[in-house]
Design a protein around this motif. Structure first.
Motif, PDB file in Angstrom:
ATOM      1  N   GLN A 121       0.827  -1.185   0.000  1.00  0.00           N
ATOM      2  CA  GLN A 121       0.000   0.000   0.000  1.00  0.00           C
ATOM      3  C   GLN A 121       0.871   1.249   0.000  1.00  0.00           C
ATOM      4  O   GLN A 121       0.572   2.228  -0.663  1.00  0.00           O
ATOM      5  CB  GLN A 121      -0.863   0.004   1.245  1.00  0.00           C
ATOM      6  CG  GLN A 121      -2.321  -0.080   0.893  1.00  0.00           C
ATOM      7  CD  GLN A 121      -3.142  -0.368   2.111  1.00  0.00           C
ATOM      8  OE1 GLN A 121      -2.738  -0.129   3.242  1.00  0.00           O
ATOM      9  NE2 GLN A 121      -4.307  -0.890   1.882  1.00  0.00           N
ATOM     10  N   TYR A 129      -3.908   2.410  10.890  1.00  0.00           N
ATOM     11  CA  TYR A 129      -3.034   2.244   9.711  1.00  0.00           C
ATOM     12  C   TYR A 129      -1.787   3.090   9.890  1.00  0.00           C
ATOM     13  O   TYR A 129      -1.865   4.179  10.454  1.00  0.00           O
ATOM     14  CB  TYR A 129      -3.774   2.659   8.432  1.00  0.00           C
ATOM     15  CG  TYR A 129      -4.736   1.591   7.979  1.00  0.00           C
ATOM     16  CD1 TYR A 129      -4.283   0.483   7.284  1.00  0.00           C
ATOM     17  CD2 TYR A 129      -6.084   1.685   8.278  1.00  0.00           C
ATOM     18  CE1 TYR A 129      -5.160  -0.505   6.883  1.00  0.00           C
ATOM     19  CE2 TYR A 129      -6.973   0.703   7.885  1.00  0.00           C
ATOM     20  CZ  TYR A 129      -6.500  -0.404   7.182  1.00  0.00           C
ATOM     21  OH  TYR A 129      -7.358  -1.383   6.796  1.00  0.00           O
ATOM     22  N   GLU A 180       0.037   5.148   8.222  1.00  0.00           N
ATOM     23  CA  GLU A 180       0.175   6.577   7.926  1.00  0.00           C
ATOM     24  C   GLU A 180      -1.085   7.371   8.272  1.00  0.00           C
ATOM     25  O   GLU A 180      -1.246   8.508   7.875  1.00  0.00           O
ATOM     26  CB  GLU A 180       0.665   6.824   6.495  1.00  0.00           C
ATOM     27  CG  GLU A 180      -0.054   6.280   5.289  1.00  0.00           C
ATOM     28  CD  GLU A 180      -0.100   4.768   5.155  1.00  0.00           C
ATOM     29  OE1 GLU A 180      -0.783   4.348   4.238  1.00  0.00           O
ATOM     30  OE2 GLU A 180       0.494   3.996   5.947  1.00  0.00           O
ATOM     31  N   SER A 181      -1.963   6.735   9.065  1.00  0.00           N
ATOM     32  CA  SER A 181      -3.203   7.422   9.392  1.00  0.00           C
ATOM     33  C   SER A 181      -3.185   7.883  10.848  1.00  0.00           C
ATOM     34  O   SER A 181      -2.519   7.290  11.700  1.00  0.00           O
ATOM     35  CB  SER A 181      -4.359   6.451   9.134  1.00  0.00           C
ATOM     36  OG  SER A 181      -5.466   6.803   9.881  1.00  0.00           O
ATOM     37  N   ALA A 231      -8.640   2.824  12.952  1.00  0.00           N
ATOM     38  CA  ALA A 231      -9.662   2.222  12.096  1.00  0.00           C
ATOM     39  C   ALA A 231     -10.500   1.234  12.903  1.00  0.00           C
ATOM     40  O   ALA A 231     -11.632   0.923  12.536  1.00  0.00           O
ATOM     41  CB  ALA A 231      -9.010   1.522  10.921  1.00  0.00           C
ATOM     42  N   PRO A 250     -21.802   1.164   8.051  1.00  0.00           N
ATOM     43  CA  PRO A 250     -21.637   2.023   6.878  1.00  0.00           C
ATOM     44  C   PRO A 250     -20.225   1.905   6.301  1.00  0.00           C
ATOM     45  O   PRO A 250     -19.344   1.332   6.944  1.00  0.00           O
ATOM     46  CB  PRO A 250     -21.891   3.424   7.424  1.00  0.00           C
ATOM     47  CG  PRO A 250     -21.646   3.321   8.890  1.00  0.00           C
ATOM     48  CD  PRO A 250     -21.973   1.937   9.295  1.00  0.00           C
ATOM     49  N   SER A 251     -20.042   2.452   5.143  1.00  0.00           N
ATOM     50  CA  SER A 251     -18.731   2.420   4.502  1.00  0.00           C
ATOM     51  C   SER A 251     -17.706   3.117   5.397  1.00  0.00           C
ATOM     52  O   SER A 251     -18.000   4.150   5.989  1.00  0.00           O
ATOM     53  CB  SER A 251     -18.846   3.153   3.163  1.00  0.00           C
ATOM     54  OG  SER A 251     -17.594   3.238   2.592  1.00  0.00           O
ATOM     55  N   GLY A 252     -16.531   2.503   5.531  1.00  0.00           N
ATOM     56  CA  GLY A 252     -15.489   3.097   6.377  1.00  0.00           C
ATOM     57  C   GLY A 252     -15.624   2.717   7.838  1.00  0.00           C
ATOM     58  O   GLY A 252     -14.879   3.215   8.682  1.00  0.00           O
ATOM     59  N   ALA A 253     -16.563   1.803   8.165  1.00  0.00           N
ATOM     60  CA  ALA A 253     -16.783   1.437   9.567  1.00  0.00           C
ATOM     61  C   ALA A 253     -15.647   0.577  10.116  1.00  0.00           C
ATOM     62  O   ALA A 253     -15.440   0.510  11.324  1.00  0.00           O
ATOM     63  CB  ALA A 253     -18.098   0.691   9.706  1.00  0.00           C
ATOM     64  N   GLY A 254     -14.902  -0.087   9.206  1.00  0.00           N
ATOM     65  CA  GLY A 254     -13.783  -0.906   9.661  1.00  0.00           C
ATOM     66  C   GLY A 254     -13.977  -2.390   9.382  1.00  0.00           C
ATOM     67  O   GLY A 254     -13.223  -3.226   9.899  1.00  0.00           O
ATOM     68  N   LYS A 255     -14.954  -2.727   8.540  1.00  0.00           N
ATOM     69  CA  LYS A 255     -15.244  -4.141   8.275  1.00  0.00           C
ATOM     70  C   LYS A 255     -14.065  -4.840   7.579  1.00  0.00           C
ATOM     71  O   LYS A 255     -13.621  -5.906   8.017  1.00  0.00           O
ATOM     72  CB  LYS A 255     -16.521  -4.262   7.404  1.00  0.00           C
ATOM     73  CG  LYS A 255     -17.735  -3.599   8.034  1.00  0.00           C
ATOM     74  CD  LYS A 255     -18.999  -3.774   7.218  1.00  0.00           C
ATOM     75  CE  LYS A 255     -19.001  -3.048   5.897  1.00  0.00           C
ATOM     76  NZ  LYS A 255     -19.065  -1.575   5.979  1.00  0.00           N
ATOM     77  N   SER A 256     -13.567  -4.224   6.508  1.00  0.00           N
ATOM     78  CA  SER A 256     -12.453  -4.871   5.790  1.00  0.00           C
ATOM     79  C   SER A 256     -11.228  -4.942   6.679  1.00  0.00           C
ATOM     80  O   SER A 256     -10.496  -5.946   6.666  1.00  0.00           O
ATOM     81  CB  SER A 256     -12.071  -4.091   4.536  1.00  0.00           C
ATOM     82  OG  SER A 256     -13.210  -3.644   3.887  1.00  0.00           O
ATOM     83  N   THR A 257     -10.988  -3.877   7.423  1.00  0.00           N
ATOM     84  CA  THR A 257      -9.829  -3.865   8.307  1.00  0.00           C
ATOM     85  C   THR A 257      -9.908  -5.034   9.274  1.00  0.00           C
ATOM     86  O   THR A 257      -8.930  -5.764   9.464  1.00  0.00           O
ATOM     87  CB  THR A 257      -9.804  -2.534   9.078  1.00  0.00           C
ATOM     88  OG1 THR A 257      -9.886  -1.467   8.143  1.00  0.00           O
ATOM     89  CG2 THR A 257      -8.547  -2.397   9.903  1.00  0.00           C
TER      90      THR A 257
HETATM   91  P1  ADP Z   1     -15.193  -0.747   5.511  1.00  0.00           P
HETATM   92  O1  ADP Z   1     -14.647  -2.025   5.028  1.00  0.00           O
HETATM   93  O2  ADP Z   1     -16.147  -0.900   6.645  1.00  0.00           O
HETATM   94  O3  ADP Z   1     -15.739   0.129   4.455  1.00  0.00           O
HETATM   95  P2  ADP Z   1     -12.449  -0.135   6.074  1.00  0.00           P
HETATM   96  O4  ADP Z   1     -12.002  -1.195   6.985  1.00  0.00           O
HETATM   97  O5  ADP Z   1     -12.052  -0.252   4.648  1.00  0.00           O
HETATM   98  O6  ADP Z   1     -14.006   0.079   6.177  1.00  0.00           O
HETATM   99  O7  ADP Z   1     -11.892   1.267   6.598  1.00  0.00           O
HETATM  100  C1  ADP Z   1     -11.910   1.641   7.970  1.00  0.00           C
HETATM  101  C2  ADP Z   1     -11.190   2.989   8.125  1.00  0.00           C
HETATM  102  O8  ADP Z   1      -9.826   2.828   7.848  1.00  0.00           O
HETATM  103  C3  ADP Z   1     -11.685   4.050   7.167  1.00  0.00           C
HETATM  104  O9  ADP Z   1     -11.695   5.289   7.878  1.00  0.00           O
HETATM  105  C4  ADP Z   1     -10.659   4.075   6.078  1.00  0.00           C
HETATM  106  O10 ADP Z   1     -10.555   5.370   5.544  1.00  0.00           O
HETATM  107  C5  ADP Z   1      -9.422   3.683   6.825  1.00  0.00           C
HETATM  108  N1  ADP Z   1      -8.485   2.928   5.942  1.00  0.00           N
HETATM  109  C6  ADP Z   1      -8.769   1.829   5.231  1.00  0.00           C
HETATM  110  N2  ADP Z   1      -7.673   1.375   4.586  1.00  0.00           N
HETATM  111  C7  ADP Z   1      -6.669   2.223   4.911  1.00  0.00           C
HETATM  112  C8  ADP Z   1      -5.295   2.304   4.597  1.00  0.00           C
HETATM  113  N3  ADP Z   1      -4.695   1.415   3.825  1.00  0.00           N
HETATM  114  N4  ADP Z   1      -4.573   3.307   5.106  1.00  0.00           N
HETATM  115  C9  ADP Z   1      -5.137   4.213   5.911  1.00  0.00           C
HETATM  116  N5  ADP Z   1      -6.417   4.199   6.261  1.00  0.00           N
HETATM  117  C10 ADP Z   1      -7.206   3.223   5.778  1.00  0.00           C
END
Ligand code: ADP
Length: 605
Positions: A135, A371, A373-374, A378, A397-404
């Protein structure tokens, strides 16, 4: 310098070959010297009718009070001096040729093999980096660096290394000859030479500059051509013909000027070099004439000197060029070696153990994640447990942290704090490979390799049988369309599977996950881009995939959520609620809102 030594470390397995090639190149260098030295007997003995027939001295052997005679190098019985010299000349070139060939081959072998090892090692390092690395790193730059930088190092380590040895030894040998012949003259010539060489290098640099400028202008011409031909209607519609014509003429004039300048610079270079050469020779001759008349020097010696001086030109020129290339290669090497130094974000503990087959539960306790650099977390203090065989749906909702959250389980990232345990074992205590073996992942992005359908499904399972693949394809509702492909399972999918529709690609990845037959499934559900028939097929395939597995699914469809055992509602990285569908509908406002959106056919996430 440090990089150079790090690079040379890669040649270590090939040390015997390297040493041999250095020896051979040293012989080549010595032969260069011998060629010049052989001029002396030619002029003083062979071409001089008054010459005596004493042994032909070649050179005083340094650090020993004796002389090397040409006669010693030849078989007994050859007495005629001309025969001796002739045999000497041919012998020297024969030895030089053979050593050059073999030495060049060996040094290239060492360089190419070392770069092969370097390339393999760097690829291994890069491939094993965590997703966080990919990334952070620009893909284009990474690939370009892995291809072009290694190419630069390869050229430096093979051709250039060979040339360095060859020319380096030739330089040493020729300098030796010059100093041996007449050290005073050598000292003067070598001091004057740089001043003579300087104008020619200056011209060389100017020629390069002109060439670059000409190329730029030609590129500009091409660009104008392309723009105005493809945008011909716009040019006409705006009446810009005269303007474009003017632009074109201007650039064409620049090309003309560059070309003329190139011709001028080229034309002046040769006479200039020749003129300097003539002046040098005249000066040398004036000196030599005095020396020869005073019997301090023979014409043969002088010829040897001049030949050695002329022969010096090539190594000096080549070595000067090599310096630049080496500089570039070292820059490239630095970039490459940096990948090797890059720390792994996700490391396997040295005492990690094999993960036993999954049998009880996965638990997240107090997990937070940020993350690299954030600035915002998350995930915040997330805790939950999934028992074996359960389906946990993640909603939010989108950005909730599901994928993370899903990325933490196969350790694509490690949590910033908290622990994830499988059957009570912390993930960090398990062998990465054995952990990932028990997890199948189906994401929204379907990734297919440019290979056959069979190998795409059997990815990571090289010894799997045709029947097993066909069975997995059947369960993934993919068997029918695969069999209808021109070569069935042996059909090449092309780059990223562009021959297939979105739904078909997804079903191939589902078949891949089915074949892996891992007890834990991570599923990122998204079918928004599919038409309803494809969606139904994918849906059926997924149902087959989920059967009997422990599933964590980022759910976008109401039907998936409803049938889940538990639903984890996330917002802004924190858990809002956890429960079954009906309970949540009763008590969780966010969940009610999400369900309403989903039943209205909108997809979240
Ligand atoms: P979801 O899958 O629920 O849409 P994500 O897990 O993708 O949510 O994201 C959770 C939070 O982490 C969001 O605020 C997103 O902007 C942030 N985020 C996701 N991927 C990265 C990344 N690679 N670097 C920095 N921030 C990230």
């Amino acid at each position: 310098m440090k990089q150079l030594f790090q690079l040379l470390r890669f040649t270590r397995p090939y040390t015997p070959r390297l040493i041999l090639s250095v020896l051979l190149m040293a012989i080549v260098g010595a032969c260069h010297g011998l060629v010049a030295i052989l001029a002396e007997p030619v002029f003083d003995r062979v071409l001089d009718p008054d010459a005596d027939s004493a042994p032909v001295p070649l050179y005083e052997i340094p650090f020993a009070d004796s002389q090397l005679y040409l006669n010693d190098l030849l078989p007994e019985g050859i007495e005629d001096i001309w025969a001796l010299v002739a045999a000497g000349v041919i012998g020297v070139f024969l030895v030089k040729g053979a050593c050059n060939y073999l030495g060049g081959y060996l040094v290239n072998y060492v360089g190419l093999a070392a770069v092969r090892d370097l390339r393999n090692e760097v690829y291994g390092v890069v491939l094993n980096q965590s997703p966080a690395f990919f990334q952070k790193t620009h893909t284009g730059r990474l690939i370009s660096s892995l291809v072009n930088d290694i190419e630069k190092v390869q050229v430096a380590m093979s051709h250039i290394l060979a040339d360095l040895l060859r020319q380096g030894f030739a330089l040493v040998a020729l300098l030796w000859v010059l100093i041996q012949t007449d050290w005073k003259l050598a000292a003067v010539s070598l001091t004057v030479l740089p001043f003579v060489g300087w104008p020619t290098t200056r011209i060389g640099r100017r020629i390069q500059k002109t060439t670059r400028s000409a190329q730029d202008h030609l590129a500009r011409l091409t660009q104008i051509l392309q723009e105005t031909i493809s945008g011909n209607r716009i040019v006409k519609a705006f009446g810009m013909e005269r303007f474009e014509m003017g632009r074109f003429h201007e650039v064409a004039q620049s090309v003309f000027r560059d070309s003329l300048r190139y011709v001028r610079q080229q034309a002046i270079a040769t006479p200039l070099i020749e003129m300097f050469g003539a002046v040098t020779i005249v000066c040398l001759l004036t000196y030599a004439r005095g020396q020869i008349l005073a019997e301090q020097m023979t014409p043969g010696r002088f010829t040897t000197f001049v030949i050695a001086l002329l022969m010096l030109y090539q190594p000096v020129k080549r070595l000067a060029g090599i310096y630049n290339i080496f500089q570039q290669a070292l820059g490239a090497a630095q970039r490459i070696l940096e990948y090797r130094r890059h720390p792994h974000d996700v490391r396997e503990a040295p005492q990690a153990v094999e993960m036993p087959p999954f049998c009880e539960a996965i638990s997240f306790s107090d997990i937070s994640f940020r993350y690299p650099e954030s600035s915002e977390s998350a995930l915040r203090n997330v805790s939950f447990t999934v028992r074996r065989g359960e389906v946990l749906a993640l909603a939010g909702p989108s950005g909730a942290g599901k994928s993370t959250l899903m990325n933490l389980l196969p350790r694509f990232f490690d949590p910033s704090s908290g622990e994830i345990r499988i059957d009570g074992q912390d993930l960090r205590a398990l062998r990465l490979r054995s952990l990932r073996d028990q997890i199948a992942i189906v994401t929204q992005e379907t990734f297919l390799f440019d290979d056959t359908v069979f190998r795409n499904i059997a990815y990571g399972r090289p010894d799997v049988s045709r029947e097993a693949v066909a069975e997995a394809a059947g369960a993934a509702i993919a068997a029918d369309f695969i069999e209808a492909l021109p070569e069935g399972y042996e059909t090449h999918l092309g780059e990223r599977g562009h021959r297939l529709s979105g739904g078909q690609r997804q079903r191939i990845t589902i078949a891949r996950a089915l074949l892996k037959n891992a007890p834990i499934l991570i599923l990122d559900e998204a079918t928004s881009h599919l038409d309803s028939e494809s969606e139904m097929l994918v849906q059926r395939a997924l149902a087959n995939l989920m059967k009997g597995r422990t599933v964590i699914v980022s759910a976008h469809r109401l039907s998936t959520i409803r049938s889940a055992d538990k639903i984890l509602v996330l917002d802004g990285g924190a858990i809002v609620d956890l429960g079954a569908h009906e309970e949540l509908l009763d008590r969780c406002t966010l969940y009610r809102r999400l369900s309403k959106l989903q039943s209205a056919g909108q997809v979240t996430g």
